[in-house]
Design a protein around this motif. Structure first.
Motif, PDB file in Angstrom:
ATOM      1  N   SER A   1     -37.732  40.569  25.021  1.00 35.30           N
ATOM      2  CA  SER A   1     -39.170  40.425  25.230  1.00 35.30           C
ATOM      3  C   SER A   1     -39.456  39.267  26.182  1.00 35.30           C
ATOM      4  CB  SER A   1     -39.885  40.180  23.901  1.00 35.30           C
ATOM      5  OG  SER A   1     -39.836  41.329  23.085  1.00 35.30           O
ATOM      6  N   LEU A   2     -40.067  39.603  27.314  1.00 29.81           N
ATOM      7  CA  LEU A   2     -40.517  38.601  28.274  1.00 29.81           C
ATOM      8  C   LEU A   2     -42.016  38.408  28.101  1.00 29.81           C
ATOM      9  CD1 LEU A   2     -37.809  39.703  29.481  1.00 29.81           C
ATOM     10  CD2 LEU A   2     -38.747  39.136  31.731  1.00 29.81           C
ATOM     11  N   ARG A   3     -42.476  37.160  28.081  1.00 31.47           N
ATOM     12  CA  ARG A   3     -43.892  36.854  27.934  1.00 31.47           C
ATOM     13  C   ARG A   3     -44.310  35.940  29.082  1.00 31.47           C
ATOM     14  NH1 ARG A   3     -43.400  40.673  25.501  1.00 31.47           N
ATOM     15  NH2 ARG A   3     -43.783  41.128  23.295  1.00 31.47           N
ATOM     16  N   LEU A   4     -44.959  36.550  30.088  1.00 28.38           N
ATOM     17  CA  LEU A   4     -45.277  35.837  31.320  1.00 28.38           C
ATOM     18  C   LEU A   4     -46.656  36.223  31.842  1.00 28.38           C
ATOM     19  CD1 LEU A   4     -41.856  36.398  33.144  1.00 28.38           C
ATOM     20  CD2 LEU A   4     -42.701  34.202  32.306  1.00 28.38           C
ATOM     21  N   PRO A   5     -47.318  35.319  32.579  1.00 28.88           N
ATOM     22  CA  PRO A   5     -48.579  35.696  33.210  1.00 28.88           C
ATOM     23  C   PRO A   5     -48.382  36.869  34.170  1.00 28.88           C
ATOM     24  CG  PRO A   5     -48.220  33.319  33.327  1.00 28.88           C
ATOM     25  CD  PRO A   5     -46.926  33.929  32.856  1.00 28.88           C
ATOM     26  N   SER A   6     -49.451  37.622  34.374  1.00 26.69           N
ATOM     27  CA  SER A   6     -49.551  38.767  35.303  1.00 26.69           C
ATOM     28  C   SER A   6     -49.123  40.084  34.690  1.00 26.69           C
ATOM     29  CB  SER A   6     -48.778  38.554  36.619  1.00 26.69           C
ATOM     30  OG  SER A   6     -47.392  38.808  36.473  1.00 26.69           O
ATOM     31  N   PHE A   7     -48.453  40.063  33.522  1.00 22.39           N
ATOM     32  CA  PHE A   7     -48.109  41.311  32.856  1.00 22.39           C
ATOM     33  C   PHE A   7     -49.182  41.690  31.849  1.00 22.39           C
ATOM     34  CE2 PHE A   7     -43.815  39.980  34.130  1.00 22.39           C
ATOM     35  CZ  PHE A   7     -43.368  41.152  34.726  1.00 22.39           C
ATOM     36  N   SER A   8     -49.462  42.991  31.736  1.00 21.69           N
ATOM     37  CA  SER A   8     -50.264  43.506  30.631  1.00 21.69           C
ATOM     38  C   SER A   8     -49.273  43.989  29.585  1.00 21.69           C
ATOM     39  CB  SER A   8     -51.181  44.638  31.104  1.00 21.69           C
ATOM     40  OG  SER A   8     -51.897  45.172  30.034  1.00 21.69           O
ATOM     41  N   VAL A   9     -48.806  45.213  29.702  1.00 22.45           N
ATOM     42  CA  VAL A   9     -47.684  45.701  28.900  1.00 22.45           C
ATOM     43  C   VAL A   9     -46.825  46.578  29.802  1.00 22.45           C
ATOM     44  CG1 VAL A   9     -46.949  47.128  26.958  1.00 22.45           C
ATOM     45  CG2 VAL A   9     -48.944  45.661  26.717  1.00 22.45           C
ATOM     46  N   SER A  10     -45.575  46.226  29.944  1.00 23.34           N
ATOM     47  CA  SER A  10     -44.613  47.047  30.678  1.00 23.34           C
ATOM     48  C   SER A  10     -43.382  47.226  29.797  1.00 23.34           C
ATOM     49  CB  SER A  10     -44.203  46.399  31.999  1.00 23.34           C
ATOM     50  OG  SER A  10     -45.308  46.245  32.862  1.00 23.34           O
ATOM     51  N   THR A  11     -42.832  48.414  29.802  1.00 23.27           N
ATOM     52  CA  THR A  11     -41.663  48.703  28.974  1.00 23.27           C
ATOM     53  C   THR A  11     -40.628  49.429  29.809  1.00 23.27           C
ATOM     54  OG1 THR A  11     -43.126  48.944  27.061  1.00 23.27           O
ATOM     55  CG2 THR A  11     -40.866  49.735  26.825  1.00 23.27           C
ATOM     56  N   GLU A  12     -39.395  48.947  29.720  1.00 19.89           N
ATOM     57  CA  GLU A  12     -38.304  49.482  30.540  1.00 19.89           C
ATOM     58  C   GLU A  12     -37.098  49.738  29.650  1.00 19.89           C
ATOM     59  OE1 GLU A  12     -37.637  47.430  34.316  1.00 19.89           O
ATOM     60  OE2 GLU A  12     -35.559  47.125  33.671  1.00 19.89           O
ATOM     61  N   VAL A  13     -36.531  50.925  29.771  1.00 21.16           N
ATOM     62  CA  VAL A  13     -35.282  51.210  29.073  1.00 21.16           C
ATOM     63  C   VAL A  13     -34.220  51.494  30.127  1.00 21.16           C
ATOM     64  CG1 VAL A  13     -35.953  53.641  28.747  1.00 21.16           C
ATOM     65  CG2 VAL A  13     -34.091  52.673  27.374  1.00 21.16           C
ATOM     66  N   VAL A  14     -33.081  50.841  29.991  1.00 20.42           N
ATOM     67  CA  VAL A  14     -31.978  50.986  30.939  1.00 20.42           C
ATOM     68  C   VAL A  14     -30.819  51.672  30.229  1.00 20.42           C
ATOM     69  CG1 VAL A  14     -30.406  49.819  32.515  1.00 20.42           C
ATOM     70  CG2 VAL A  14     -32.699  48.861  32.102  1.00 20.42           C
ATOM     71  N   PHE A  15     -30.446  52.846  30.727  1.00 23.54           N
ATOM     72  CA  PHE A  15     -29.270  53.568  30.245  1.00 23.54           C
ATOM     73  C   PHE A  15     -28.141  53.346  31.253  1.00 23.54           C
ATOM     74  CE2 PHE A  15     -32.884  55.979  28.601  1.00 23.54           C
ATOM     75  CZ  PHE A  15     -32.533  56.201  27.285  1.00 23.54           C
ATOM     76  N   ALA A  16     -26.908  53.367  30.783  1.00 23.02           N
ATOM     77  CA  ALA A  16     -25.804  53.156  31.721  1.00 23.02           C
ATOM     78  C   ALA A  16     -24.553  53.904  31.288  1.00 23.02           C
ATOM     79  CB  ALA A  16     -25.495  51.669  31.849  1.00 23.02           C
ATOM     80  N   LEU A  17     -23.832  54.370  32.304  1.00 27.97           N
ATOM     81  CA  LEU A  17     -22.480  54.886  32.188  1.00 27.97           C
ATOM     82  C   LEU A  17     -21.627  54.107  33.180  1.00 27.97           C
ATOM     83  CD1 LEU A  17     -23.173  58.743  32.103  1.00 27.97           C
ATOM     84  CD2 LEU A  17     -22.422  57.313  30.174  1.00 27.97           C
ATOM     85  N   PRO A  18     -20.328  54.204  33.121  1.00 27.70           N
ATOM     86  CA  PRO A  18     -19.508  53.490  34.099  1.00 27.70           C
ATOM     87  C   PRO A  18     -19.919  53.827  35.535  1.00 27.70           C
ATOM     88  CG  PRO A  18     -18.130  54.301  32.326  1.00 27.70           C
ATOM     89  CD  PRO A  18     -19.499  54.880  32.097  1.00 27.70           C
ATOM     90  N   ASP A  19     -20.277  52.800  36.288  1.00 24.64           N
ATOM     91  CA  ASP A  19     -20.604  52.899  37.712  1.00 24.64           C
ATOM     92  C   ASP A  19     -21.924  53.609  38.007  1.00 24.64           C
ATOM     93  OD1 ASP A  19     -19.807  51.968  40.203  1.00 24.64           O
ATOM     94  OD2 ASP A  19     -19.020  53.920  40.805  1.00 24.64           O
ATOM     95  N   GLU A  20     -22.826  53.745  37.008  1.00 24.17           N
ATOM     96  CA  GLU A  20     -24.146  54.316  37.284  1.00 24.17           C
ATOM     97  C   GLU A  20     -25.136  53.906  36.197  1.00 24.17           C
ATOM     98  OE1 GLU A  20     -24.371  58.589  37.017  1.00 24.17           O
ATOM     99  OE2 GLU A  20     -22.655  58.682  35.662  1.00 24.17           O
ATOM    100  N   ARG A  21     -26.411  53.873  36.567  1.00 20.62           N
ATOM    101  CA  ARG A  21     -27.472  53.466  35.653  1.00 20.62           C
ATOM    102  C   ARG A  21     -28.697  54.352  35.839  1.00 20.62           C
ATOM    103  NH1 ARG A  21     -25.444  48.952  37.745  1.00 20.62           N
ATOM    104  NH2 ARG A  21     -27.040  48.907  39.372  1.00 20.62           N
ATOM    105  N   LEU A  22     -29.460  54.485  34.777  1.00 22.00           N
ATOM    106  CA  LEU A  22     -30.759  55.161  34.812  1.00 22.00           C
ATOM    107  C   LEU A  22     -31.784  54.222  34.189  1.00 22.00           C
ATOM    108  CD1 LEU A  22     -32.670  57.648  35.131  1.00 22.00           C
ATOM    109  CD2 LEU A  22     -31.945  58.323  32.820  1.00 22.00           C
ATOM    110  N   THR A  23     -32.851  53.912  34.941  1.00 20.85           N
ATOM    111  CA  THR A  23     -33.924  53.063  34.443  1.00 20.85           C
ATOM    112  C   THR A  23     -35.211  53.870  34.365  1.00 20.85           C
ATOM    113  OG1 THR A  23     -32.942  51.066  35.405  1.00 20.85           O
ATOM    114  CG2 THR A  23     -35.285  50.976  34.854  1.00 20.85           C
ATOM    115  N   ILE A  24     -35.848  53.838  33.199  1.00 23.29           N
ATOM    116  CA  ILE A  24     -37.131  54.517  32.990  1.00 23.29           C
ATOM    117  C   ILE A  24     -38.131  53.443  32.597  1.00 23.29           C
ATOM    118  CG2 ILE A  24     -38.383  56.301  31.722  1.00 23.29           C
ATOM    119  CD1 ILE A  24     -35.669  57.617  31.161  1.00 23.29           C
TER     120      ILE A  24
END
Length: 264
Positions: A203-226
Motif C-alpha cells: 500500500s502506497l499512500r501519496l499525494p495525487s492518487f485517488s485510488v489505483s490498484t495494480e496486480v502484477v502476474f509473472a512467469l519466467p522472463d515475462e510479466r502481465l500487469t493489470i
C-alpha cells in the motif's frame, strides 16, 4: 424503492445520494451523518432544503421505512451498519472498505438467515470491475502475483477495499505461489508487504492518487500487469452503485464484486 444513504455528506456518499434524488425510480428517504444530524440534507449541502432528514445513526434512518441502505462511511463503522440493516430485513449496498473476508462470511450467513441481499464491492467503478474480472481470469493460469495499492496520503485504512477484495477473490481462484516464503526473507521481512489471503499487497499512500490498484502476474522472463486508475471525482462510482441498488432486492445472501453483477 426507498433508499437511505449512510455517509451522504461524504465524498462518494454525496454523489450517490444526489444520483438517487435524480432517479425517477428511487426515493431518497433518509441520510446518516453524525456531524449533520437533525438537519435537512439539502441544507447541509448548501443547495436548499430537499426534504431528506439527516439522522445520527443508521438505526434511526432505518426506522423511517427503507428498502435499501447504501453505506459509504468508514472501516470503523461499516460492519455495524450492515448488521443493523440486515437485522432489520433491509438490503444493503456496501461501498465502504475495511471489512475482512471473515466479516463477509458472517454477513452472508446473516443475510441468508434474514432473507435479504447484500452487494459489496471494494470499487463500484465499471472499469474497476472489468479490471477485477480480467485479473480473476488471469489468476487461473498464472501462479505468481502481487498487488500494489495506491491511494491518497490521508487515506485512513490500508489496504484499500479494492485491493483487499481483489486479493481475497484471487485466492479463491488460485492460491499464489511464493518462490521464497516471507518468513525466510532476510533484512526487514515487512518490506515484502502485507499478506492478504496469501497474496502480498503493498500500500502506497501519496499525494495525487485517488485510488489505483495494480496486480502484477509473472512467469519466467515475462510479466502481465493489470491496473485501474481512478480520477479525482466520485463520478465513476455512481453508476455501479445505482445498479447494485436496483438489483439487491433480487438477491439473498452476499454478492461480492460489481463484476459479478455485470458478468454473472
Amino acid at each position: 424503492m426507498r433508499v437511505a444513504v449512510a455517509g451522504a455528506t461524504g465524498w462518494t456518499g454525496r454523489a450517490v445520494a444526489e444520483a438517487v434524488l435524480a432517479a425517477d425510480d428511487l426515493d431518497l428517504v433518509a441520510a446518516t451523518s453524525r456531524t449533520a444530524a437533525g438537519q435537512d440534507l439539502g441544507d447541509v449541502w448548501s443547495v436548499g432544503s430537499n426534504g431528506v432528514p439527516v439522522h445520527a445513526t443508521v438505526e434511526e434512518s432505518l426506522r423511517v421505512g427503507v428498502d435499501v441502505l447504501v453505506d459509504y462511511t468508514s472501516h470503523e463503522v461499516v460492519g455495524n451498519h450492515v448488521r443493523a440493516a440486515v437485522g432489520a430485513g433491509v438490503g444493503v449496498v456496501v461501498g465502504s472498505s475495511g471489512l475482512t473476508a471473515e466479516a463477509f462470511t458472517e454477513i452472508d450467513e446473516a443475510a441468508r438467515a434474514a432473507g435479504v441481499g447484500v452487494i459489496a464491492a471494494g470499487n463500484f467503478s465499471i472499469t474497476a470491475a472489468m479490471m477485477q474480472a480480467a485479473a480473476l481470469l488471469a489468476a487461473a493460469h498464472l501462479p505468481q502475483r502481487e498487488v500494489i495499492d495506491y491511494a491518497s496520503a490521508t487515506k485512513a485504512d490500508a489496504p484499500s477495499g479494492t485491493a483487499r477484495e481483489l486479493a481475497e477473490r484471487l485466492d479463491a481462484v488460485r492460491p499464489t505461489e511464493l518462490a521464497r516464503p516471507i518468513a525466510e526473507t532476510g533484512g526487514m521481512a515487512e518490506a515484502r508487504g502485507a499478506s492478504v489471503s496469501g497474496t502480498q499487497v503493498h500500500s502506497l499512500r501519496l499525494p495525487s492518487f485517488s485510488v489505483s490498484t495494480e496486480v502484477v502476474f509473472a512467469l519466467p522472463d515475462e510479466r502481465l500487469t493489470i491496473r485501474h486508475d481512478a480520477g479525482s471525482s466520485a463520478a465513476p462510482y455512481v453508476a455501479g452503485t445505482l445498479l447494485a441498488v436496483r438489483r439487491v432486492g433480487d438477491v439473498v445472501g452476499l454478492i461480492r464484486g460489481l463484476d459479478t453483477l455485470l458478468l454473472g
